[in-house]
Design a protein around this motif. Structure first.
Motif, PDB file in Angstrom:
ATOM      1  N   ALA A 181       7.203 -38.346  58.152  1.00 14.69           N
ATOM      2  CA  ALA A 181       5.814 -37.373  58.791  1.00 14.69           C
ATOM      3  C   ALA A 181       5.625 -36.502  59.378  1.00 14.69           C
ATOM      4  CB  ALA A 181       4.582 -38.460  57.681  1.00 14.69           C
ATOM      5  N   ALA A 182       5.963 -37.404  60.186  1.00 11.52           N
ATOM      6  CA  ALA A 182       5.687 -37.095  61.292  1.00 11.52           C
ATOM      7  C   ALA A 182       6.213 -35.415  61.895  1.00 11.52           C
ATOM      8  CB  ALA A 182       5.740 -36.916  62.326  1.00 11.52           C
ATOM      9  N   GLU A 183       7.740 -35.666  60.967  1.00 12.46           N
ATOM     10  CA  GLU A 183       8.557 -34.176  61.376  1.00 12.46           C
ATOM     11  C   GLU A 183       7.936 -33.032  60.450  1.00 12.46           C
ATOM     12  OE1 GLU A 183      11.704 -32.154  62.381  1.00 12.46           O
ATOM     13  OE2 GLU A 183      11.432 -34.683  63.573  1.00 12.46           O
ATOM     14  N   ARG A 184       7.323 -33.374  59.553  1.00 12.56           N
ATOM     15  CA  ARG A 184       7.051 -32.862  58.394  1.00 12.56           C
ATOM     16  C   ARG A 184       6.007 -31.884  58.720  1.00 12.56           C
ATOM     17  NH1 ARG A 184       7.243 -36.348  54.416  1.00 12.56           N
ATOM     18  NH2 ARG A 184       5.039 -36.724  54.719  1.00 12.56           N
ATOM     19  N   ARG A 185       4.754 -32.713  59.427  1.00 15.34           N
ATOM     20  CA  ARG A 185       3.910 -32.216  59.994  1.00 15.34           C
ATOM     21  C   ARG A 185       4.416 -31.055  61.712  1.00 15.34           C
ATOM     22  NH1 ARG A 185      -1.913 -34.611  60.044  1.00 15.34           N
ATOM     23  NH2 ARG A 185      -1.912 -34.792  58.046  1.00 15.34           N
ATOM     24  N   ARG A 186       4.889 -31.522  61.906  1.00 11.26           N
ATOM     25  CA  ARG A 186       5.974 -31.295  63.289  1.00 11.26           C
ATOM     26  C   ARG A 186       6.301 -29.850  62.668  1.00 11.26           C
ATOM     27  NH1 ARG A 186      10.376 -32.811  67.213  1.00 11.26           N
ATOM     28  NH2 ARG A 186      11.583 -32.187  65.786  1.00 11.26           N
ATOM     29  N   SER A 187       6.987 -30.084  61.543  1.00 10.45           N
ATOM     30  CA  SER A 187       7.524 -28.078  60.878  1.00 10.45           C
ATOM     31  C   SER A 187       6.682 -27.522  60.689  1.00 10.45           C
ATOM     32  CB  SER A 187       8.843 -28.822  60.327  1.00 10.45           C
ATOM     33  OG  SER A 187       9.749 -30.078  60.712  1.00 10.45           O
ATOM     34  N   ALA A 188       5.635 -27.885  59.923  1.00  6.03           N
ATOM     35  CA  ALA A 188       4.796 -27.066  59.585  1.00  6.03           C
ATOM     36  C   ALA A 188       4.261 -26.522  60.270  1.00  6.03           C
ATOM     37  CB  ALA A 188       3.663 -27.708  58.908  1.00  6.03           C
ATOM     38  N   ILE A 189       3.698 -27.023  61.624  1.00  4.46           N
ATOM     39  CA  ILE A 189       2.975 -25.682  62.700  1.00  4.46           C
ATOM     40  C   ILE A 189       4.141 -25.063  63.554  1.00  4.46           C
ATOM     41  CG2 ILE A 189       1.027 -27.487  62.594  1.00  4.46           C
ATOM     42  CD1 ILE A 189       2.689 -28.351  65.413  1.00  4.46           C
ATOM     43  N   ALA A 190       5.435 -25.347  63.390  1.00  8.17           N
ATOM     44  CA  ALA A 190       6.725 -24.749  63.978  1.00  8.17           C
ATOM     45  C   ALA A 190       6.643 -23.294  63.763  1.00  8.17           C
ATOM     46  CB  ALA A 190       7.723 -24.985  64.081  1.00  8.17           C
TER      47      ALA A 190
END
Length: 190
Positions: A181-190
C-alpha cells in the motif's frame, strides 16, 4: 472478576485486541475492518470492568468504532495507570494505543514522536514483539501523514521482526500488504 476471566484477559492481551473481531484491513486506510455489531457487544461487556487489560481493550474498541473523544480520554487514563502501577511493558502497550488514537485524530507529529520513543525503548529492552507493534503503528501514522517512504521503511522493519519471531502467515501477509500500500501511494505521487 473470576480467575478464569483474568486468564482470558491475559490471553487476549498477548494475542492482541480484537483478534476475533478483525475481518481484515482496508487497503486504502490500512485500518482494521471489524464487525461493528460484535465490537459494540464486546464494548458493552468490558465497559464496566476496571482492570488494566479491560481498559486497553475499551480504548481499542472505541478507536475502531470511531469514538475518538472517549477513546482518547480512556487511553490517557491507561497511560497514567500504567505509569503508576503497571510494568514497563504495560506502559509501552498503553502508549502505543494512545498514539494510535492520536493518529486517527490527525495528530500525526505527536503520534509519531510517541511511537518513536516506544520503538527505542522496546528495542533497547529486547522486546521485539512490542517493537514490531510500534513499527506497524508508526508506519500507519506516517502513511496517513503522507510520508510513504517512512511508512514503507517501518512496515519493512515490522515484517523483518515478525519473520524473526516466527509469526504466522496471516501476520506476515498483513505486513506485506501494508508495504504494498505504501509502495502504491509512493508510486502514485512520483
Amino acid at each position: 472478576m473470576t480467575r478464569q476471566d483474568g486468564s482470558l484477559h491475559r490471553k487476549k492481551r498477548e494475542k492482541g485486541f480484537g483478534v476475533g473481531l478483525i475481518r481484515g484491513y482496508d487497503t486504502e486506510t490500512l485500518q482494521e475492518i471489524v464487525d461493528r455489531t460484535e465490537a459494540y457487544e464486546r464494548l458493552a461487556e468490558v465497559r464496566s470492568q476496571r482492570s488494566f487489560p479491560a481498559q486497553l481493550e475499551q480504548v481499542w474498541l472505541l478507536k475502531v468504532l470511531g469514538e475518538m473523544a472517549e477513546a482518547l480520554d480512556i487511553s490517557e487514563h491507561t497511560v497514567r495507570l500504567a505509569r503508576m502501577s503497571g510494568t514497563r511493558k504495560d506502559l509501552l502497550h498503553a502508549r502505543i494505543l494512545h498514539a494510535s488514537v492520536n493518529q486517527l485524530r490527525g495528530a500525526y507529529t505527536s503520534a509519531e514522536t510517541e511511537l518513536t520513543t516506544c520503538i527505542e525503548e522496546a528495542e533497547g529492552q529486547g522486546w521485539p514483539r512490542i517493537a514490531a507493534l510500534a513499527y506497524s503503528h508508526r508506519g500507519k501514522t506516517r502513511y496517513d501523514a503522507g510520508d510513504y517512504n517512512g511508512a514503507r521503511a517501518d512496515f519493512k522493519r515490522e515484517l523483518f521482526m515478525r519473520q524473526e519471531l516466527g509469526a504466522d502467515d496471516t501476520q506476515l501477509e498483513q505486513a506485506m500488504s501494508f508495504i504494498e500500500a505504501a509502495e502504491r501511494r509512493r508510486s502514485a505521487i512520483a
